[in-house]
Every structure is written in C-alpha cells, then in structure tokens.
Design a protein around this motif. Structure first.
Motif, PDB file in Angstrom:
ATOM      1  N   GLU A 163      52.809  84.571 -21.565  1.00  0.00           N
ATOM      2  CA  GLU A 163      51.521  84.611 -20.863  1.00  0.00           C
ATOM      3  C   GLU A 163      50.375  84.496 -21.853  1.00  0.00           C
ATOM      4  O   GLU A 163      50.554  84.685 -23.067  1.00  0.00           O
ATOM      5  CB  GLU A 163      51.378  85.931 -20.103  1.00  0.00           C
TER       6      GLU A 163
ATOM      7  N   LYS B   6      57.737  93.570 -15.021  1.00  0.00           N
ATOM      8  CA  LYS B   6      56.468  93.250 -14.364  1.00  0.00           C
ATOM      9  C   LYS B   6      56.581  91.961 -13.562  1.00  0.00           C
ATOM     10  O   LYS B   6      57.503  91.170 -13.766  1.00  0.00           O
ATOM     11  CB  LYS B   6      55.366  93.085 -15.419  1.00  0.00           C
TER      12      LYS B   6
ATOM     13  N   ARG C   1      55.633  88.663 -21.240  1.00  0.00           N
ATOM     14  CA  ARG C   1      55.457  89.637 -20.152  1.00  0.00           C
ATOM     15  C   ARG C   1      56.717  90.503 -20.047  1.00  0.00           C
ATOM     16  O   ARG C   1      57.832  89.976 -20.036  1.00  0.00           O
ATOM     17  CB  ARG C   1      55.209  88.929 -18.815  1.00  0.00           C
TER      18      ARG C   1
ATOM     19  N   GLU D 124      41.028  94.509 -21.640  1.00  0.00           N
ATOM     20  CA  GLU D 124      42.467  94.188 -21.674  1.00  0.00           C
ATOM     21  C   GLU D 124      42.917  93.798 -23.093  1.00  0.00           C
ATOM     22  O   GLU D 124      44.001  94.173 -23.526  1.00  0.00           O
ATOM     23  CB  GLU D 124      42.781  93.044 -20.695  1.00  0.00           C
TER      24      GLU D 124
ATOM     25  N   GLY E 231      46.005  89.411 -20.998  1.00  0.00           N
ATOM     26  CA  GLY E 231      44.935  89.790 -20.079  1.00  0.00           C
ATOM     27  C   GLY E 231      45.480  90.661 -18.985  1.00  0.00           C
ATOM     28  O   GLY E 231      46.613  91.119 -19.056  1.00  0.00           O
ATOM     29  N   GLY E 232      44.661  90.875 -17.968  1.00  0.00           N
ATOM     30  CA  GLY E 232      45.118  91.707 -16.862  1.00  0.00           C
ATOM     31  C   GLY E 232      44.093  91.784 -15.754  1.00  0.00           C
ATOM     32  O   GLY E 232      43.084  91.085 -15.784  1.00  0.00           O
TER      33      GLY E 232
ATOM     34  N   GLU F  29      45.805  95.712 -24.910  1.00  0.00           N
ATOM     35  CA  GLU F  29      47.106  95.048 -25.089  1.00  0.00           C
ATOM     36  C   GLU F  29      47.343  94.576 -26.518  1.00  0.00           C
ATOM     37  O   GLU F  29      48.471  94.469 -26.965  1.00  0.00           O
ATOM     38  CB  GLU F  29      47.217  93.830 -24.132  1.00  0.00           C
TER      39      GLU F  29
HETATM   40 MG   LIG Z   1      48.418  92.272 -18.667  1.00  0.00          MG
END
Ligand SMILES: [Mg+2]
Ligand SMILES: Nc1nc2c([nH]c(=O)n2[C@H]2C[C@H](O)[C@@H](COP(=O)(O)OP(=O)(O)OP(=O)(O)O)O2)c(=O)[nH]1
Length: 314
Positions: free
Chosen positions: A36, A29, A25, A55, A39-40, A59
């Motif tokens: 991580e 943020k 990450r 996502e 995703g989001g 990403e």
């Molecule tokens: Mg994300």
C-alpha cells in the motif's frame, strides 16, 4: 451494496533518487497482505492533509514537510466503499520505519508495477509514475529547431513529451520520432507518439497518445491494452475518459479547459466542469488548454495530475 464511504488519506512518498516508499498491509486488515501507499482513515473533523500528517507520524515516524494533492479515487470493494485521497509527499523529516511492525520498502519508480496492490490502486500507481507537466511539441521550421527546442524543454526538467506535428508526412514524422525517442530516453524522459497502437510493439517506442477518434474506434472494437508502456488519449468529456480507462490507458488529457490559440473554435469546458469530469475519472488527467504554469497548483487542488501545454514550454 455498501453505502458508507470511507475517506482515506494516502501518500506517495518520494525520495530524491526516484524511489517511492511502500508498506505491507497487515494480514488481518482489509486488503491485508498487499502493498500500500501508507496512510489511513480520516477521523471526524480532520482535513485530508491533517489526516495524512497524523497517519505518517503514527505509521512511519516521519513529519510531512512538502506535499501536494496527486489523485482522488473512488472505489467500491464488495465489502467497503473507499475514497482514496492521495497526496505526493516530496519533503519529510525523519527516517521512515514500520512503527506498527509492518514491512516498508523503497521501490524504484519504474518498478512500482511489479508489486501487488489492492484493486483500487492501479490509477495511483499510474499517477505515481507520471510527472505533473506534459509537453506537447509545437511548430518548428527545421530539424535543427526541433532538437534545439526539445533540449531546452529537457533542461527545464520536462520528463513527458508528446511529439505532435500534424503537418508532417508519416515517414518524415517517424524518422524524427525515432531520433527524439533516443534523446528523451537519454535524459530519463518518455516520448509519446501519435499513431497506431501497433507501434507499442516496437522496442524504441515508449508511449502512444491516441486522438479521440482513435479512442472511440478502439473502444467500439472492445480492444484493450495490458502492457507496461504508456498509452494515453485526448479526451473532452467524462464519456471519453471512461472509454480511455476501459481500453487500458494509463492517463489522458482533458481539453480545452480554457480557450486556446491552437483550437480557437472549440467550446471550452471551464474549471468547474473540468473539475467535475476529473473527479469521475479513474485514470490520471492532465488539463490542457489556455493555462499557464501559475495554474499548476490550482489544477492539482481540483484533482488533475498536472498540466499539458504547447505554449508554456515550447
Ligand atoms: Mg493505514
Ligand atoms: N493506506 C492505504 N489504504 C488503502 C490503499 N489502497 C486501498 O484500497 N486502501 C484501503 C484499504 C482500507 O480499506 C483503507 C485504509 O484503511 P487503513 O486500514 O489503512 O486505515 P488506518 O490506517 O486508519 O487503520 P485502522 O484504523 O483500520 O487500524 O483504504 C493504499 O494504497 N493505502
């Protein structure tokens, strides 16, 4: 207290060789500088699966082909409440890379615990280490029958086994358990034993599965497990699942979801209650009792890790 819940879709992306993809990450943020599962956040009107697909495209540049729900975790950070809706992605097209400049890394499943994640992620890491089927051994008349049935189960792809034989004396049980542990290790499986938590100190023991009584006693003493081996407990309610999480269990079984031959007089929970109880849990939950392999998909959709069973695979 922050009231609004941020709904997040995240992915445990698996490669055939037992590796899982992690991303770093960005420092600026929320929970930055930690690893991580990519995703989001869901945007308005999106389903979890739609958000996950979008996502992972944004990403990592990959297209989701095969996926199923893994675990849902509610977590309260001091500055944010999140609902992490985590899916297992077992098929994808394209070669993932950090489209936003973030570091990505394929990590061996057994090494996941060596990485530093946000505080909400412990149950996700536990779920990612576990399969979706948990075999509990049934009756056997001879040692030869026990090992024949164990080998058949391994051939079916079962990778998590609990050795249950309440009719055996402790010495006889432990002697068989030690041989079984070797057989399981050879095929990349984990054997869970019934017994005292002190067994976790033995090199050859990979996991212990506690009864609800043992769980209650350990909880009331304030005992807690912090090691890397698997500790599980038989639970029948939300309270027991909370105790299991509190003493450091990596997972639990919840039973009886439906009526079973092995416990014909226990009152079954039914699917609706099992779902509500599972939703509150903060560790992976295997549903147990009166179900067949056909129920596996529905168990996962209802928040369960998978199914535990004697009769299906023994
Ligand atoms: Mg994300
Ligand atoms: N993706 C992901 N988010 C996690 C994990 N664990 C965890 O606590 N979170 C939290 C951190 C964030 O508060 C939230 C995810 O937000 P995010 O920053 O990834 O959202 P996003 O991709 O939509 O990015 P953005 O709109 O904020 O730029 O969930 C995890 O394993 N993966």
């Amino acid at each position: 207290m922050v009231n609004q819940i941020v709904h997040v879709a995240a992915a445990v992306i698996e490669r055939g060789d037992d590796h899982i993809l992690l991303a770093m990450r960005p420092d600026d943020k929320h929970q930055g500088g930690l690893w991580e599962f990519p995703g989001g956040k869901l945007v308005a009107g999106e389903s979890v699966h739609e958000a996950l697909s979008r996502e992972l495209k944004e990403e990592l540049g990959i297209l989701v082909v095969d996926s199923s729900p893994l675990i849902r975790i509610h977590h309260e950070y001091p500055d944010k409440n999140v609902l992490l809706d985590v899916w297992r992605v077992t098929g994808f097209a394209g070669e993932p890379y950090g489209c936003e400049g973030q570091e990505v890394r394929w990590v061996k499943r057994e090494n996941l615990t060596h990485y530093e994640f946000p505080a909400a992620n412990n149950p996700i890491v536990a779920a990612a280490r576990l399969p979706d089927k948990y075999l509990v051994t049934g009756v056997f008349a001879t040692e030869e029958e026990l090992f024949r049935r164990l080998h058949s189960a391994m051939a079916l792809g079962l990778r998590l086994v609990q050795f249950r034989a309440p009719w055996l004396e402790s010495d006889a049980y432990m002697a068989l358990a030690e041989i079984m542990a070797g057989v399981c290790r050879e095929s990349g499986s984990t054997l869970m034993l019934k017994g005292d938590v002190s067994l976790l100190l033995e090199d050859w023991v990979d996991g212990i599965h506690l009864t609800a009584d043992q769980l209650q006693r350990l909880r009331s003493k304030g005992w807690q497990y912090c090691g890397d081996k698997l500790l599980a407990a038989s639970c029948h309610s939300d309270i027991e699942l909370a105790w299991a999480a509190a003493i450091g269990c990596s997972f639990a079984t919840l039973s009886p979801v439906h009526q079973t031959a092995s416990h014909p007089y226990a009152k079954n929970l039914g699917k609706t209650l099992a779902r509500a109880i599972t939703d509150k849990a903060v560790i992976p939950v295997f549903w147990l009792g009166g179900m067949g392999e056909d129920d596996l998909g529905s168990i996962k959709v209802n928040g369960g890790q998978g199914m535990a069973s004697i009769s299906c695979w023994w």
